[in-house]
Structure formats: C-alpha cells, structure tokens
Design an enzyme around this catalytic site. Structure first.
Site, PDB file in Angstrom:
ATOM      1  N   HIS A  75       0.841  -1.202   0.000  1.00 24.56           N
ATOM      2  CA  HIS A  75       0.000   0.000   0.000  1.00 24.56           C
ATOM      3  C   HIS A  75       0.868   1.240   0.000  1.00 24.56           C
ATOM      4  O   HIS A  75       1.868   1.299   0.715  1.00 24.56           O
ATOM      5  CB  HIS A  75      -0.918   0.024   1.229  1.00 24.56           C
ATOM      6  N   TYR A 204      -8.895   5.440   8.111  1.00 21.65           N
ATOM      7  CA  TYR A 204      -8.948   5.805   9.529  1.00 21.65           C
ATOM      8  C   TYR A 204      -9.954   6.955   9.626  1.00 21.65           C
ATOM      9  O   TYR A 204      -9.724   8.013   9.048  1.00 21.65           O
ATOM     10  CB  TYR A 204      -7.589   6.280  10.023  1.00 21.65           C
ATOM     11  N   PRO A 297      -3.465  -0.352  19.137  1.00 24.30           N
ATOM     12  CA  PRO A 297      -3.276  -0.754  17.740  1.00 24.30           C
ATOM     13  C   PRO A 297      -3.420   0.363  16.703  1.00 24.30           C
ATOM     14  O   PRO A 297      -3.173   0.137  15.530  1.00 24.30           O
ATOM     15  CB  PRO A 297      -4.376  -1.800  17.549  1.00 24.30           C
ATOM     16  N   LYS A 301       1.749  -0.540  15.289  1.00 24.57           N
ATOM     17  CA  LYS A 301       3.168  -0.645  15.673  1.00 24.57           C
ATOM     18  C   LYS A 301       3.531  -1.903  16.440  1.00 24.57           C
ATOM     19  O   LYS A 301       4.717  -2.220  16.571  1.00 24.57           O
ATOM     20  CB  LYS A 301       3.562   0.581  16.500  1.00 24.57           C
ATOM     21  N   TYR A 387       4.418   6.204  10.372  1.00 20.42           N
ATOM     22  CA  TYR A 387       3.570   5.065  10.021  1.00 20.42           C
ATOM     23  C   TYR A 387       4.337   4.072   9.145  1.00 20.42           C
ATOM     24  O   TYR A 387       4.341   2.871   9.407  1.00 20.42           O
ATOM     25  CB  TYR A 387       2.304   5.540   9.300  1.00 20.42           C
TER      26      TYR A 387
END
Ligand code: APR
Ligand code: PHB
Length: 394
Positions: A75, A204, A297, A301, A387
C-alpha cells in the site's frame, strides 16, 4: 530434573520469539524456544496486519518473505477521514517508503514453517517457566515439559519474548526497573468478514459517534474496527448493529462511496493500552516485543516494534556469545528504547487524534489536527514517516 545445555533460552513462540530464534540460527547461535500454549493456539491468535517498510526488508533479508511478497498487498498510504472529508496520505510520495498488508497470523505461519524447516527446538505446552541466576554469565531456566517432567536448561542468555503476561517483565528486579502506562477510556470492537474490502487502502475515520477503521486481510476478507466503551460485551453488538455503525462512521453514501457488508466470521473487543518498561536488559536477561512494551493498535506498531527489537538483539547476542564482544548487548536497551518511545508516542498521538472523548473542545482540536495532517505537507510527512516506519536502529 533433566538438565540440558544451549546458548540462548527464548521464552515465547510468538512473532518475536520465533523471529529471534531464526536470526540467531542464521548467525550460528543455538537456541531453545519455550512456549506455554499449543502451536495451534498461538497460530490462531487474530492480531493486526500492517508491516512497515523496514519489517518487510528484514523479513526479506532473512529469507522469510516469499509468501508475504506473493500474497501480501503493498500500500502507498492510508485514507484519513472525518465527516464529509476523506484525504489520502501518500507515504511513498512523502517518504519513499510503502507499507504492506499481510496478517500477523500469516507472519506467524511463515515463522513456524521456517522453524520446522531448520529443525528449531521449540517446546510447546510447557509450564512453570522460571528464570534463574540472570545477573551472572550462566543463567538457567527451569520448566515442566508437556509430559509433566521437570526440566532445566543451562544457557548463556535468556530472552523474554513472552508478551505482556509472561515471566520476563517481572524477572527484572523491582529495584532496577521503571514502567509507564496509560489505559485509554475506550476499546476497539473488531470484526473479520468474508467480503471484499470496500476500499483500496486503509481508512482511519474520526466521527462524533466514535472512531472507525476499514482494513483488510485479502481481496476477499475485510477487517474493520469500531470505537466502543470499555467493558463492551460483543453480545450487545449483533452483526447488523456493527455494519450500521460502520456505515455511519465510515461515510457510506458520501461522494458515491459505499460500504459493502458481508458474513462476519470473527468478532472481539480489544483493550487499548500503552505500556513501557525499562531497562530491556538485566544481566543475561533481555526483553523483546510485548514483554517490554505494549502499544494501542491505532498506529499499527505492535508487531513492527517487536521485529525492530529482535533485529537489534540478534546481532548483539551473536557478538556477545560468539566473539565475546559485549558492545552491542550493552547498548541494546538504550538503542531499542529510542524506537519504543517514538512508536509509543506515535500510537498515543494517532489514538488521541482519532478517538472521541465526548469533550467538545477536544473535538475541535482533533478536527484541526486532522485537517493539518491531511492538507499540510509537513503534517502529512510527520505521520507518513512514523507510520511507514523509521529505519531499524535509527
Ligand atoms: N511460558 C512460556 N511462554 C509464555 C509464557 C510463559 N510463562 N507466558 C507467555 N508466553 C507466550 C505466549 O503464549 C505467547 O505465545 O509468549 C508468547 C508471546 O507472544 P506475543 O504476545 O505475540 O508477543 P510478541 O511475540 O512480543 O509479539 C508482539 O504480538 O500481541 C501482538 O500487538 C502485539 O503485534 C504485537 C506482537
Ligand atoms: C489490522 O489490519 O488489523 C490493523 C491495521 C491497522 C491498525 C490496526 C489494525 O492500525
């Protein structure tokens, strides 16, 4: 009590324990892995599914990425959203690094297959694991094997890869250990569903009703989460109610986007907690993964941090045990903790930015932060760098 010898005793056959034993074997360091549950039980745990750039690189270099690269999904970034707005944050444009969607269950399967292929000594269903003489150069571990026989393992080092509830954490004397924790006033209700994902990359979503996330496991399996109050009982969330809440929070019908529901095959409630314990080394005891730290979560990580710990620890143990050079082992805890706190901060930041607290002032701050992160190159780059993941040992 039967006594055996090896170089390293690894407690825990989760991802950090099995990966460590793999990297040690590649450096000609022998280990025995002790696991209290059955192989089937460990394999069946449903966990997250995002791999950082450096995790994929490490698994590739270790010869463990065949299935990942064949079946995983690369991604470029994620979608960040709040009502009536969805923005794509492109990690590759911002940092040159991508992430991969590949379930932790699949990583575990690959590690188990590799362990079997190299004849790794893994003892499942052991009990009463106790760690001894950790302050000296010759610690030992006692345990009861699956047949009920008392066993003793004499080693040169012990590694606690035994998660949040294993003996590793408590084996660091209280006088030398410090810990920090934060329990969040909400949890995640997660579902696994046999339906193709309704999005190309993860979503998100901030919503006044609470956070929601659309993730996936494959082209036919979706993984989705909802913010719910702590203590939520899944029995109060029948499938229809879950899909209705997801549709509302993810913006079904917004700009023609639709969320396609499907058969739910798994449903559970996950607590949200941050925890860090230092030092990650005491004498000949080393801690890695969830044994030393737990993250909520939201930043994806957990697994990646466990991999980064092990990537530092394996060469440190090889240098200590094969060459008698303690430099890397002496630096392990401080080096690993730099990343641990970076990831702990990032996971807290993502969690507090995206979960509603019911405080109207907080809501405006969250929306302002989301707008900045989603529309400012500097803001987006900060999220992307964390990220997609920083280099191992940064
Ligand atoms: N004796 C032997 N094994 C034990 C004991 C014990 N007393 N206590 C715990 N274990 C085992 C557990 O059964 C588990 O299989 O240690 C293992 C720890 O594995 P994980 O909890 O998966 O931790 P880790 O390998 O560090 O992986 C971290 O897992 O929980 C996720 O989000 C987390 O993704 C992160 C990753
Ligand atoms: C998941 O796919 O389960 C997942 C992805 C990203 C997260 C957490 C979980 O931040």
């Amino acid at each position: 009590m039967r006594a055996q010898r090896s170089q390293v005793a690894v407690v825990g056959a989760g991802p950090s324990g099995l990966l460590l034993s793999h990297l040690l074997a590649a450096a000609d360091v022998e280990s025995v892995v002790l696991e209290s549950r059955s192989e089937e039980h460990v394999a069946a745990r449903v966990r997250a599914g995002i791999l950082e750039h450096s995790t994929v690189q490490l698994l590739t270099d270790a010869g463990l990425a065949g299935r990942l690269r064949a079946q995983g999904d690369e991604h470029r970034g994620i979608h960040l959203q709040w009502p009536h707005e969805r923005h794509h944050v492109d990690f590759v444009d911002l940092t040159g690094r991508s992430v991969w969607v590949y379930g932790q269950t699949e990583v575990q399967k690959d590690l188990v297959d590799a362990a079997r292929a190299r004849g790794q000594d893994v003892r499942h269903e052991v009990a009463d694991v106790a760690l001894h003489d950790l302050a000296g150069d010759h610690p030992h571990v006692t345990f009861t094997d699956a047949s009920g026989n008392p066993q003793r393992l004499d080693v040169d080092a012990v590694v606690g890869c035994d998660g949040a509830f294993g003996p590793g954490r408590a084996a660091v004397p209280e006088a030398v250990r410090s810990s920090w924790s934060r329990t969040y006033p909400y949890s995640w209700l997660g579902i696994l569903a046999d339906v193709p994902p309704s999005t190309d990359e993860l979503i998100y979503a901030w919503h006044p009703d609470g956070f929601a996330m659309h993730s996936m496991r494959s082209a036919t399996v979706s993984r989705l989460y909802l913010q719910v109050p702590n203590g939520t009982d899944v029995a109060d969330w029948p499938d229809d109610r879950v899909w209705d809440a997801l549709a509302t929070r993810l913006g079904h019908g917004q700009d023609g986007w639709e969320l396609t529901p499907g058969p739910v095959t798994g449903k559970s409630v996950l607590p949200m907690r941050s925890y860090v314990q230092t030092p990650m080394r005491h004498g000949r005891l080393f801690l890695a993964g969830d044994a030393a730290h737990t993250v909520p979560p939201t930043g994806a990580k957990g697994l990646n941090l466990a991999v980064a710990d092990v990537a530092l620890l394996a060469p440190a143990l090889a240098a200590l045990l094969r060459e008698g050079n303690p430099a890397l082992a002496d630096a392990y805890s401080d080096t690993a903790l730099r990343r641990v706190w970076r990831c702990t901060h990032f996971s807290w930041w993502m969690t507090t930015m995206l979960h509603t607290s019911g405080d109207p002032f907080d809501e405006q701050l969250q929306l302002s932060q989301l707008r900045w992160v989603a529309t400012s190159e500097a803001g987006a780059a900060g999220l992307a760098e964390n990220y997609a993941g920083l280099p191992i040992g940064f």
